[in-house]
Write an enzyme that holds these catalytic residues in place. Structure first.
Site, PDB file in Angstrom:
ATOM      1  N   HIS A 110      -4.037  -3.207   3.233  1.00 23.10           N
ATOM      2  CA  HIS A 110      -3.418  -1.939   2.837  1.00 23.10           C
ATOM      3  C   HIS A 110      -1.944  -2.213   2.582  1.00 23.10           C
ATOM      4  CE1 HIS A 110      -6.334   1.252   2.877  1.00 23.10           C
ATOM      5  NE2 HIS A 110      -6.862   0.809   4.006  1.00 23.10           N
ATOM      6  N   ASP A 115      -3.627   3.710   3.650  1.00 23.98           N
ATOM      7  CA  ASP A 115      -4.061   4.019   5.011  1.00 23.98           C
ATOM      8  C   ASP A 115      -3.242   5.166   5.585  1.00 23.98           C
ATOM      9  OD1 ASP A 115      -1.853   2.310   4.873  1.00 23.98           O
ATOM     10  OD2 ASP A 115      -2.330   1.269   6.731  1.00 23.98           O
ATOM     11  N   HIS A 250      -0.685 -18.275 -21.459  1.00 25.74           N
ATOM     12  CA  HIS A 250      -1.295 -19.567 -21.169  1.00 25.74           C
ATOM     13  C   HIS A 250      -1.759 -20.226 -22.451  1.00 25.74           C
ATOM     14  CE1 HIS A 250      -1.420 -19.114 -16.780  1.00 25.74           C
ATOM     15  NE2 HIS A 250      -1.674 -17.838 -17.010  1.00 25.74           N
ATOM     16  N   TYR A 306      -4.157   4.697 -17.277  1.00 23.89           N
ATOM     17  CA  TYR A 306      -3.795   6.008 -16.738  1.00 23.89           C
ATOM     18  C   TYR A 306      -2.798   6.703 -17.661  1.00 23.89           C
ATOM     19  CZ  TYR A 306      -5.587   4.049 -12.306  1.00 23.89           C
ATOM     20  OH  TYR A 306      -6.366   3.472 -11.344  1.00 23.89           O
ATOM     21  N   GLU A 381       6.118   4.483  10.597  1.00 24.93           N
ATOM     22  CA  GLU A 381       5.009   5.402  10.856  1.00 24.93           C
ATOM     23  C   GLU A 381       5.449   6.799  11.272  1.00 24.93           C
ATOM     24  OE1 GLU A 381       1.465   2.433  12.294  1.00 24.93           O
ATOM     25  OE2 GLU A 381       3.293   2.499  13.517  1.00 24.93           O
TER      26      GLU A 381
END
Length: 403
Positions: A110, A115, A250, A306, A381
């Site tokens: 994560h 999370d 490449h 997106y 957190e």
């Protein structure tokens, strides 16, 4: 830019019930962090979420778009329907953090904060299930595969915005480009459209000492790379922002062999929807012109991933007012926060009005400043309970029609 200066200590206005949730939020987040899963493989994550929702008596549906979950919480009075979206998936990265709760799944991590997003949505669900004194309905969308190949569109196609019909949607991204104590809320474009392309230039190989007998694919590809940069500088309005990046090139196998083919890969980013459809044509024109000039041919694949993440004015104002009531830090709300990163939250915002916003998670004093998708990414957190408070206040304001 990652913060490099120590900000003032932030403070937050949290109700006691949500402040008391912090140890539980911490436990949930650290559990999820240890068991990261890639897109459409989030079976353990989904089972963990479903177990909590069942414990709290929250109606929910599992297996939506393979591993997604939709939960519905009814308020005590009729009213509008607000959706809250949280992504669940991790990245194919090996974690380098030396922490007790580091990833137990090799090669998966994560590394973008999902999370934390899942934990905040769970905390919001828990609080609202015990405090239903709001009008209307809250629909929590736990989405798979944001990092790829994209789970938002399949969830929409599965009907997550229907029955009951969603009136507006919000979501947040824990953001290590902002320090703890900062909320990034912006009206209009927040994140960019994402387009990808792959091109193989085909020349004629030969001996490095006899270039006149060849069509050097590497030389042609180099000219393509240079020419593509003129799209932004000469075809895009200078008032608009756009990026054309070649991330891979490449070709060749040996010092003295002129390459017959060269392969390049790139990405295109922009905010203004008017450029939808412009870049594929222009990229093709440039590659075709360069190849024709040097006598080469090409294969080109160009696809859109997106759309831009564009926030609705009214819902952005609602989120901003909630953030101003929660964040008491001098840093506060950052109105001009933007990134050329992409997000499939854009598909939800194309269907219903909404707002996606950033919740600062960096903390220089704790060494938590590594960027997203880095093997040592982590966030403060403290943001977990702050995120819950923000979502709850958005629900309350939305149900009252308050901005």
């Amino acid at each position: 830019m990652i913060t490099t200066t120590s900000p003032p200590s932030p403070s937050f206005s949290l109700r006691p019930e949500i402040r008391d949730q912090q140890p539980q939020l911490l436990e949930w987040r650290r559990h999820l962090h240890q068991y990261p899963e890639l897109g459409f493989q989030e079976t353990l994550t989904a089972a963990f979420i479903a177990e909590k929702l069942t414990q709290w008596g929250i109606d929910h549906q599992t297996g939506v778009a393979e591993t997604g979950i939709v939960a519905v919480i009814e308020g005590q009075r009729p009213g509008p329907v607000l959706a809250i979206r949280a992504d669940m998936d991790a990245l194919p990265i090996t974690e380098a953090n030396d922490i007790d709760y580091r990833s137990r799944h090799d090669g998966r991590m994560h590394a973008c904060g999902h999370d934390g997003h899942t934990t905040i949505a769970l905390g919001t669900a828990y609080y609202l299930s015990h405090h239903r004194d709001f009008a209307g309905t809250v629909k929590l969308i736990f989405q798979p595969a944001e990092e790829g190949p994209g789970g938002a569109k399949p969830m929409i196609e599965a009907g997550v915005l229907k029955n009951p019909d969603v009136d507006a949607i919000i979501g947040l991204h824990i953001w290590n480009n902002l320090p703890l104590g900062t909320v990034g809320v912006r009206t209009g474009p927040l994140m960019a459209a994402v387009e990808l392309f792959e091109c193989t230039v085909k020349g004629k190989g030969g001996h490095g000492a006899m270039p006149h007998q060849t069509v050097d694919a590497i030389v042609v590809a180099a000219q393509v790379v240079t020419a593509l940069q003129t799209i932004v500088s000469r075809n895009v309005d200078p008032i608009d922002s756009a990026v054309v990046t070649i991330g891979s090139l490449h070709g060749g196998t040996k010092h003295n062999i002129i390459a017959e083919t060269a392969a390049l890969k790139g990405t295109i980013r922009y905010f203004n929807p008017r450029y939808d459809g412009f870049f594929p044509d222009r990229v093709k024109q440039i590659i075709a012109g360069v190849c024709d000039t040097y006598g080469a041919t090409y294969d080109l694949n160009h696809y859109k991933l997106y759309s831009p993440v564009i926030n609705d004015d009214r819902i952005a104002d609602l989120v901003r007012s909630a953030a101003l009531s929660v964040v008491e830090s001098p840093l506060g709300v950052v109105p001009e926060c933007q990134t050329m990163g992409g997000e499939d939250m854009s598909f939800f915002l194309q269907e219903v009005p909404g707002c996606y916003f950033f919740l600062g998670g960096a903390n220089l004093n704790k060494g938590l400043t590594f960027p997203h998708h880095h093997p040592r990414f982590n966030f403060d957190e403290t943001v977990l309970s702050v995120g819950v408070e923000l979502f709850v206040r958005c629900v309350e304001r939305f149900s009252q029609g308050t901005l």
